[in-house]
Design a protein around this motif. Structure first.
Motif, PDB file in Angstrom:
ATOM      1  N   TYR A 177      -9.190  27.906  73.852  1.00  0.00           N
ATOM      2  CA  TYR A 177      -7.960  28.459  73.015  1.00  0.00           C
ATOM      3  C   TYR A 177      -7.029  27.584  73.100  1.00  0.00           C
ATOM      4  N   HIS A 178      -6.314  27.279  74.283  1.00  0.00           N
ATOM      5  CA  HIS A 178      -5.222  26.639  74.415  1.00  0.00           C
ATOM      6  C   HIS A 178      -5.373  24.850  74.015  1.00  0.00           C
ATOM      7  N   THR A 179      -6.440  24.386  74.126  1.00  0.00           N
ATOM      8  CA  THR A 179      -6.691  23.146  73.720  1.00  0.00           C
ATOM      9  C   THR A 179      -7.175  22.926  72.337  1.00  0.00           C
ATOM     10  N   LYS A 180      -7.704  23.815  71.755  1.00  0.00           N
ATOM     11  CA  LYS A 180      -8.382  23.685  70.145  1.00  0.00           C
ATOM     12  C   LYS A 180      -7.924  24.919  69.499  1.00  0.00           C
ATOM     13  N   GLU A 181      -7.967  26.073  69.914  1.00  0.00           N
ATOM     14  CA  GLU A 181      -7.957  27.186  69.020  1.00  0.00           C
ATOM     15  C   GLU A 181      -6.681  27.440  68.482  1.00  0.00           C
ATOM     16  N   CYS A 182      -5.850  27.645  69.503  1.00  0.00           N
ATOM     17  CA  CYS A 182      -4.371  28.001  69.025  1.00  0.00           C
ATOM     18  C   CYS A 182      -3.761  26.932  68.071  1.00  0.00           C
ATOM     19  N   ASP A 183      -3.952  25.841  68.433  1.00  0.00           N
ATOM     20  CA  ASP A 183      -3.535  24.557  67.535  1.00  0.00           C
ATOM     21  C   ASP A 183      -4.091  24.668  66.114  1.00  0.00           C
ATOM     22  N   TYR A 184      -5.574  25.136  66.184  1.00  0.00           N
ATOM     23  CA  TYR A 184      -6.094  25.229  64.798  1.00  0.00           C
ATOM     24  C   TYR A 184      -5.090  26.276  63.873  1.00  0.00           C
ATOM     25  N   TRP A 185      -5.034  27.344  64.539  1.00  0.00           N
ATOM     26  CA  TRP A 185      -4.258  28.476  63.690  1.00  0.00           C
ATOM     27  C   TRP A 185      -2.960  28.240  63.535  1.00  0.00           C
ATOM     28  N   LEU A 186      -2.345  27.274  64.516  1.00  0.00           N
ATOM     29  CA  LEU A 186      -0.747  27.176  64.506  1.00  0.00           C
ATOM     30  C   LEU A 186      -0.632  26.174  62.988  1.00  0.00           C
TER      31      LEU A 186
END
Length: 360
Positions: A177-186
């Motif tokens: 989440y912190h390396t991929k997913e959160c950045d994607y949604w941001l």
């Protein structure tokens, strides 16, 4: 909390070449507050609230026009996320009961907080994340993303961290989440809200002084984004002594404000002309305001001047109260496809469960 300080970011120094974007979620459970929801959630992008949920209404309220378009493009998202919030609502109330037992509390007002999110620097592409819990305004548990272990801020949290450290699936999820997913949604939210979230609003700059012996305040307001540089300069050199920088605070309209005090007790008035307040914000030219008595709005010269600091103080008071509420908030999962939301909700909801399991 470390992450809470990220909500109000002020960078002093030269060069505003990049913007630090953020996606943050805050959850708060409460007990003993009859006029306060037992649970509420807030999601923000770059410090701008885009959605809200509480246990009284049990529905998501969209706070930005661009989120309306987002939900039209993802028609199942609101239902999926409302279900996720309902799950956390129940979990938080159960965990508050457990926490009260842990701390030997029988009554009173108590708050259980959860916050996580990520940041992205649009200049160098670097990212960072945070994931932490608090109880009654103090740190409780936080995830160390470097060692991928949970850290107890107080002895009472140690049993929970020991249990969570054994849950490899959850740790792997948060790594992803912190390396991929959160950045994607941001980046997705920034794309939807580009016209408001990636705009640049020019600040209005005023010089204020309460009394002849008070510091002169350089007050910049109405600017966006919040990564601004404000400093005092003398003869072209930035001052590090004599100054007292404030923190960036949000305005009610989504813009920001900040003040920097200059102490002139040791400066003869004939030297004032060598001083200037400088404001730098990416996308606009540097704003320089000379320390000219004719430009200073004061308390003692006329009736109109009297109201200015009072209004500013009142606004700051309101914003401080809002920040306290922000210290209470909670995390929510964003979304796109229905399958993504449901899978994420299953992964996230257990994060509050081990507290009950371990401590019961």
């Amino acid at each position: 909390m470390k992450a809470l300080r990220r909500l109000l970011l002020l960078v002093f120094g030269h060069g505003v070449s990049s913007v630090l974007h953020s996606l943050q979620y805050f959850y708060t459970g409460s007990s003993g507050l009859s006029t306060f929801p037992e649970f509420f959630a807030v999601g923000t992008v770059d410090g701008v609230q885009f959605e809200y949920y509480d246990s009284n209404t049990q529905r998501i309220v969209l706070k930005q026009d661009w989120m309306e378009q987002y939900t039209r493009d993802h028609p199942n998202i609101l239902e999926a996320e409302t279900g996720n919030y309902l799950g956390y609502q129940q979990t938080f109330q159960a965990d508050i009961g457990i926490l009260k037992k842990i701390f030997n509390q029988t009554g009173g007002t108590h708050l259980y907080q959860y916050m996580y999110g990520c940041e992205w620097d649009d200049d160098d592409g670097s990212t960072d994340g945070y994931n932490q819990y608090g109880y009654d305004g103090e740190d409780y548990i936080a995830l160390d993303l470097e060692t991928l272990t949970w850290v107890a801020a107080v002895p009472q949290a140690v049993p929970t961290t020991q249990s969570w450290d054994q849950d490899e699936a959850r740790l792997q999820y948060w790594t992803y989440y912190h390396t991929k997913e959160c950045d994607y949604w941001l980046k997705k939210y920034l794309s939807y809200g580009k016209s408001t979230l990636q705009r640049t609003d020019r600040p209005r700059v005023s010089l204020l002084q309460r009394s002849p012996s008070s510091p002169v305040v350089c007050h910049a307001t109405g600017f966006y984004p919040d990564r601004v540089v404000v400093f005092w300069r003398r003869d072209g050199q930035e001052l590090h002594e004599q100054v007292d920088p404030g923190e960036v605070l949000p305005n009610h309209d989504g813009t920001f404000q900040v003040s920097v005090d200059l102490n002139l007790k040791a400066v003869p008035q004939e030297d004032w002309g060598t001083y200037e307040c400088v404001v730098q914000l990416r996308g606009i030219e540097e704003i320089s305001t000379p320390l000219d008595p004719a430009l200073i709005r004061t308390n003692w010269e006329d009736q109109s001047g009297l109201t200015i600091p009072i209004i500013i103080g009142f606004v700051v008071l309101l914003l401080t109260a809002a920040a306290v509420v922000g210290v209470l908030l909670y995390k929510k999962r964003n979304g796109s496809d229905t399958s993504s939301e449901n899978t994420d909700g299953q992964n996230l909801a257990p994060e509050a469960q081990p507290l009950t399991t371990v401590q019961s």
